[in-house]
Design a protein around this motif. Structure first.
Motif, PDB file in Angstrom:
ATOM      1  N   GLU A 264       0.808  -1.145   0.188  1.00  0.00           N
ATOM      2  CA  GLU A 264       0.051  -0.015  -0.022  1.00  0.00           C
ATOM      3  C   GLU A 264       0.954   1.141  -0.064  1.00  0.00           C
ATOM      4  OE1 GLU A 264      -2.872   0.092   3.097  1.00  0.00           O
ATOM      5  OE2 GLU A 264      -4.080  -1.220   2.235  1.00  0.00           O
ATOM      6  N   GLN A 265       2.132   1.056   0.698  1.00  0.00           N
ATOM      7  CA  GLN A 265       2.781   2.502   0.754  1.00  0.00           C
ATOM      8  C   GLN A 265       3.444   2.824  -0.677  1.00  0.00           C
ATOM      9  OE1 GLN A 265       5.541   0.918   3.890  1.00  0.00           O
ATOM     10  NE2 GLN A 265       4.474   2.208   5.331  1.00  0.00           N
ATOM     11  N   VAL A 266       3.546   1.556  -1.471  1.00  0.00           N
ATOM     12  CA  VAL A 266       3.977   1.963  -2.578  1.00  0.00           C
ATOM     13  C   VAL A 266       3.142   2.355  -3.731  1.00  0.00           C
ATOM     14  CG1 VAL A 266       6.365   0.831  -2.080  1.00  0.00           C
ATOM     15  CG2 VAL A 266       4.632  -0.316  -3.192  1.00  0.00           C
ATOM     16  N   GLY A 267       1.778   2.283  -3.462  1.00  0.00           N
ATOM     17  CA  GLY A 267       0.669   2.458  -4.156  1.00  0.00           C
ATOM     18  C   GLY A 267       0.081   1.506  -5.162  1.00  0.00           C
ATOM     19  N   MET A 268       0.481   0.180  -4.562  1.00  0.00           N
ATOM     20  CA  MET A 268      -0.164  -1.200  -5.001  1.00  0.00           C
ATOM     21  C   MET A 268      -1.423  -1.570  -4.388  1.00  0.00           C
ATOM     22  SD  MET A 268       3.203  -3.203  -6.347  1.00  0.00           S
ATOM     23  CE  MET A 268       2.359  -4.151  -7.679  1.00  0.00           C
ATOM     24  N   ARG A 269      -2.607  -0.883  -4.800  1.00  0.00           N
ATOM     25  CA  ARG A 269      -3.859  -1.247  -3.874  1.00  0.00           C
ATOM     26  C   ARG A 269      -5.042  -1.977  -4.839  1.00  0.00           C
ATOM     27  NH1 ARG A 269      -2.225   4.173  -3.084  1.00  0.00           N
ATOM     28  NH2 ARG A 269      -1.186   4.473  -0.927  1.00  0.00           N
ATOM     29  N   PRO A 270      -5.651  -2.644  -4.357  1.00  0.00           N
ATOM     30  CA  PRO A 270      -5.653  -3.248  -3.049  1.00  0.00           C
ATOM     31  C   PRO A 270      -4.537  -4.254  -2.850  1.00  0.00           C
ATOM     32  CG  PRO A 270      -7.401  -4.328  -4.074  1.00  0.00           C
ATOM     33  CD  PRO A 270      -6.931  -3.133  -4.887  1.00  0.00           C
ATOM     34  N   PRO A 271      -3.689  -4.420  -2.016  1.00  0.00           N
ATOM     35  CA  PRO A 271      -2.542  -5.417  -1.904  1.00  0.00           C
ATOM     36  C   PRO A 271      -2.715  -6.598  -2.202  1.00  0.00           C
ATOM     37  CG  PRO A 271      -2.931  -4.611   0.298  1.00  0.00           C
ATOM     38  CD  PRO A 271      -3.618  -3.812  -0.542  1.00  0.00           C
ATOM     39  N   GLU A 272      -3.926  -7.391  -1.752  1.00  0.00           N
ATOM     40  CA  GLU A 272      -4.523  -8.575  -1.851  1.00  0.00           C
ATOM     41  C   GLU A 272      -4.426  -9.047  -3.267  1.00  0.00           C
ATOM     42  OE1 GLU A 272      -5.972  -6.490  -0.118  1.00  0.00           O
ATOM     43  OE2 GLU A 272      -5.741  -7.218   2.029  1.00  0.00           O
ATOM     44  N   HIS A 273      -4.520  -8.028  -3.994  1.00  0.00           N
ATOM     45  CA  HIS A 273      -4.966  -8.206  -5.541  1.00  0.00           C
ATOM     46  C   HIS A 273      -3.408  -8.675  -6.156  1.00  0.00           C
ATOM     47  CE1 HIS A 273      -6.561  -7.724  -9.432  1.00  0.00           C
ATOM     48  NE2 HIS A 273      -5.431  -7.011  -9.852  1.00  0.00           N
ATOM     49  N   PHE A 274      -2.379  -8.298  -5.700  1.00  0.00           N
ATOM     50  CA  PHE A 274      -1.237  -8.793  -6.169  1.00  0.00           C
ATOM     51  C   PHE A 274      -0.524  -9.926  -5.408  1.00  0.00           C
ATOM     52  CE2 PHE A 274      -1.884  -4.193  -6.778  1.00  0.00           C
ATOM     53  CZ  PHE A 274      -1.538  -4.104  -8.271  1.00  0.00           C
ATOM     54  N   PHE A 275      -0.942 -10.481  -4.225  1.00  0.00           N
ATOM     55  CA  PHE A 275      -0.182 -11.393  -3.557  1.00  0.00           C
ATOM     56  C   PHE A 275       0.234 -12.627  -4.222  1.00  0.00           C
ATOM     57  CE2 PHE A 275      -1.818 -10.515   1.038  1.00  0.00           C
ATOM     58  CZ  PHE A 275      -1.077  -9.182   0.931  1.00  0.00           C
ATOM     59  N   ASP A 276      -0.843 -13.218  -5.088  1.00  0.00           N
ATOM     60  CA  ASP A 276      -0.480 -14.585  -5.874  1.00  0.00           C
ATOM     61  C   ASP A 276      -0.052 -14.172  -7.183  1.00  0.00           C
ATOM     62  OD1 ASP A 276      -1.480 -16.036  -3.586  1.00  0.00           O
ATOM     63  OD2 ASP A 276      -3.343 -15.880  -4.218  1.00  0.00           O
ATOM     64  N   ARG A 277       0.293 -12.966  -7.667  1.00  0.00           N
ATOM     65  CA  ARG A 277       0.952 -12.645  -8.965  1.00  0.00           C
ATOM     66  C   ARG A 277       2.498 -13.047  -8.871  1.00  0.00           C
ATOM     67  NH1 ARG A 277      -1.812  -7.667 -12.016  1.00  0.00           N
ATOM     68  NH2 ARG A 277      -4.168  -8.375 -11.617  1.00  0.00           N
ATOM     69  N   TYR A 278       2.947 -13.124 -10.143  1.00  0.00           N
ATOM     70  CA  TYR A 278       4.366 -13.261 -10.343  1.00  0.00           C
ATOM     71  C   TYR A 278       5.050 -12.137 -11.063  1.00  0.00           C
ATOM     72  CZ  TYR A 278       3.866 -17.918  -8.509  1.00  0.00           C
ATOM     73  OH  TYR A 278       3.355 -19.017  -7.541  1.00  0.00           O
ATOM     74  N   PRO A 279       6.422 -11.979 -10.974  1.00  0.00           N
ATOM     75  CA  PRO A 279       6.727 -10.668 -11.734  1.00  0.00           C
ATOM     76  C   PRO A 279       6.499 -10.685 -13.110  1.00  0.00           C
ATOM     77  CG  PRO A 279       8.479 -11.829 -10.234  1.00  0.00           C
ATOM     78  CD  PRO A 279       7.338 -12.522 -10.241  1.00  0.00           C
ATOM     79  N   HIS A 280       6.698 -11.608 -13.833  1.00  0.00           N
ATOM     80  CA  HIS A 280       6.299 -11.291 -15.225  1.00  0.00           C
ATOM     81  C   HIS A 280       4.932 -11.129 -15.594  1.00  0.00           C
ATOM     82  CE1 HIS A 280       4.415 -15.720 -14.675  1.00  0.00           C
ATOM     83  NE2 HIS A 280       3.872 -15.379 -15.590  1.00  0.00           N
ATOM     84  N   GLN A 281       3.998 -11.087 -14.477  1.00  0.00           N
ATOM     85  CA  GLN A 281       2.439 -10.780 -14.713  1.00  0.00           C
ATOM     86  C   GLN A 281       2.408  -9.036 -14.381  1.00  0.00           C
ATOM     87  OE1 GLN A 281       1.094 -13.631 -12.149  1.00  0.00           O
ATOM     88  NE2 GLN A 281      -0.255 -14.474 -13.813  1.00  0.00           N
ATOM     89  N   LEU A 282       3.640  -8.608 -14.088  1.00  0.00           N
ATOM     90  CA  LEU A 282       3.565  -7.077 -13.540  1.00  0.00           C
ATOM     91  C   LEU A 282       4.302  -6.326 -14.843  1.00  0.00           C
ATOM     92  CD1 LEU A 282       4.249  -7.361  -9.835  1.00  0.00           C
ATOM     93  CD2 LEU A 282       1.999  -7.576 -11.043  1.00  0.00           C
ATOM     94  N   SER A 283       4.005  -5.083 -14.922  1.00  0.00           N
ATOM     95  CA  SER A 283       4.639  -3.990 -15.533  1.00  0.00           C
ATOM     96  C   SER A 283       5.999  -3.723 -15.014  1.00  0.00           C
ATOM     97  CB  SER A 283       4.017  -2.623 -15.910  1.00  0.00           C
ATOM     98  OG  SER A 283       3.878  -2.044 -14.565  1.00  0.00           O
ATOM     99  N   GLY A 284       6.910  -2.780 -15.755  1.00  0.00           N
ATOM    100  CA  GLY A 284       8.136  -2.566 -15.026  1.00  0.00           C
ATOM    101  C   GLY A 284       8.063  -1.790 -13.999  1.00  0.00           C
ATOM    102  N   GLY A 285       7.097  -0.715 -14.045  1.00  0.00           N
ATOM    103  CA  GLY A 285       6.891   0.223 -12.832  1.00  0.00           C
ATOM    104  C   GLY A 285       6.447  -0.636 -11.722  1.00  0.00           C
TER     105      GLY A 285
END
Length: 340
Positions: free
Chosen positions: A135-156
């Motif tokens: 949350e502090q780095v602007g990834m909200r809601p955080p639970e939405h990202f828990f089970d994701r993997y790096p290749h599923q995210l943008s560079g930012g």
């Protein structure tokens, strides 16, 4: 209680030399650096590739053992014992240049952010703390990202995850090595704004390593300019980038595209700096455009030793005996002309 006038992170006479290879001389990557970072301050460390910036950053987070000098946190020298390094890294965290390379592709985001907590044996409230960091780095809601993997995210988003992992231990200092150089221009500004918000909301100090003068202009309180293993100029961002006094700083600024008169710009000539062949006296003198304009007796002064800048939080310092003799650089007069 911490002294607000005391540097939170400091290098004193720090030197890092890499051993000789294949009959080549040893490389003096960092050679007697003094540098102080204040509490809640953003300090940009800039210079050409190969000048020793990244080596200095790694030495200041305890990843490289210096050949001479010391690193101090909150006024106390870094103890290079296992327990000393472990305690130090709770307070001083490194953010790497390539976020994808810094993340384990087989580890989901929850576990990646929790890695530091696990290594330090802090398992209580693990998921809660991971969520707070995201949350502090602007990834909200955080639970939405828990089970994701790096290749599923943008560079930012990957860079935000790396920063979140650093925040879980509650550090006081972030050392960021080229934190936006691998990102698209469209997301660089977002990451830079994040560093500023972390400074404002959490009181974090940051040493940001970059070759990008626009980055320094946009987020730094002070700027330190490094050349061939030493700091050659340090001061507030306005002092250094609008009124540079060292010829090397002027040449760096003149290389920035702007609407200024191109005829007034200085072209930096000569070979790039070589840490295995450091010249006597001022190490910039073989490439210095100012020295060529001076009378012979004054130019000879450049061959003598130059002062090593002292660690200071509120002093303008320049390692050039002819600083006042140089003409002004062709620098922009507003922030619109120096951008990332």
């Amino acid at each position: 209680m911490a002294d607000p006038t005391e540097p939170v992170l400091e290098a004193r006479d720090l030197a890092v030399t890499f051993p000789a290879r294949r009959r080549q001389p040893a490389a003096r990557a960092v050679d007697g650096v003094n540098l102080a970072l204040g509490r809640g301050e953003v300090l940009a460390l800039i210079g050409e590739s190969g000048c020793g910036k990244s080596t200095l950053a790694r030495a200041m987070v305890g990843l490289i053992e210096p050949n001479r000098g010391e690193v101090r946190y909150a006024g106390k020298p870094l103890r290079r014992t296992r327990s000393g390094l472990r305690e130090f890294r709770r307070h001083v965290q490194l953010v790497l240049q390539d976020p994808y390379g810094a993340l384990n592709p087989r580890q989901n985001i929850h576990d990646a952010v929790a890695e530091g907590l696990r290594l330090h044996g802090q398992r209580a409230g693990l998921t809660r703390r991971v969520g707070e960091a995201l949350e502090q780095v602007g990834m909200r809601p955080p639970e939405h990202f828990f089970d994701r993997y790096p290749h599923q995210l943008s560079g930012g988003q990957q860079q935000r995850v790396v920063i979140a992992g650093a925040l879980t231990l509650g550090p006081e200092v972030l050392v960021a090595d080229e934190p936006v150089s691998s990102l698209d221009a469209s997301v660089r500004g977002e990451i830079l704004k994040l560093f500023l918000s972390l400074r404002d909301e959490l009181g974090l100090a940051a040493l940001v390593v970059s070759h990008d003068l626009g980055l320094a202009w946009n987020i730094a309180d002070r700027v330190a300019v490094m050349y061939l293993g030493r700091i050659v100029e340090v001061g507030t961002v306005e002092e250094v980038l609008l009124r540079p006094q060292h010829p090397y700083t002027r040449a760096l600024l003149d290389a920035v595209p702007s609407t200024s008169d191109l005829d007034a710009k200085t072209v930096l000539r000569g070979e790039p700096p070589d840490p295995t062949a450091i010249p006597a006296g001022c190490r910039f003198h073989p490439r210095c455009p100012l020295r060529a304009t001076l009378p012979e007796d004054r130019a000879q002064l450049c061959l003598n030793d130059v002062p090593v800048l002292a660690p200071a939080l509120d002093e303008r310092q320049v390692a050039c005996v002819h600083a006042d003799a140089a003409p002004p650089a062709a620098v922009p007069h507003d922030r619109a002309e120096v951008t990332t």
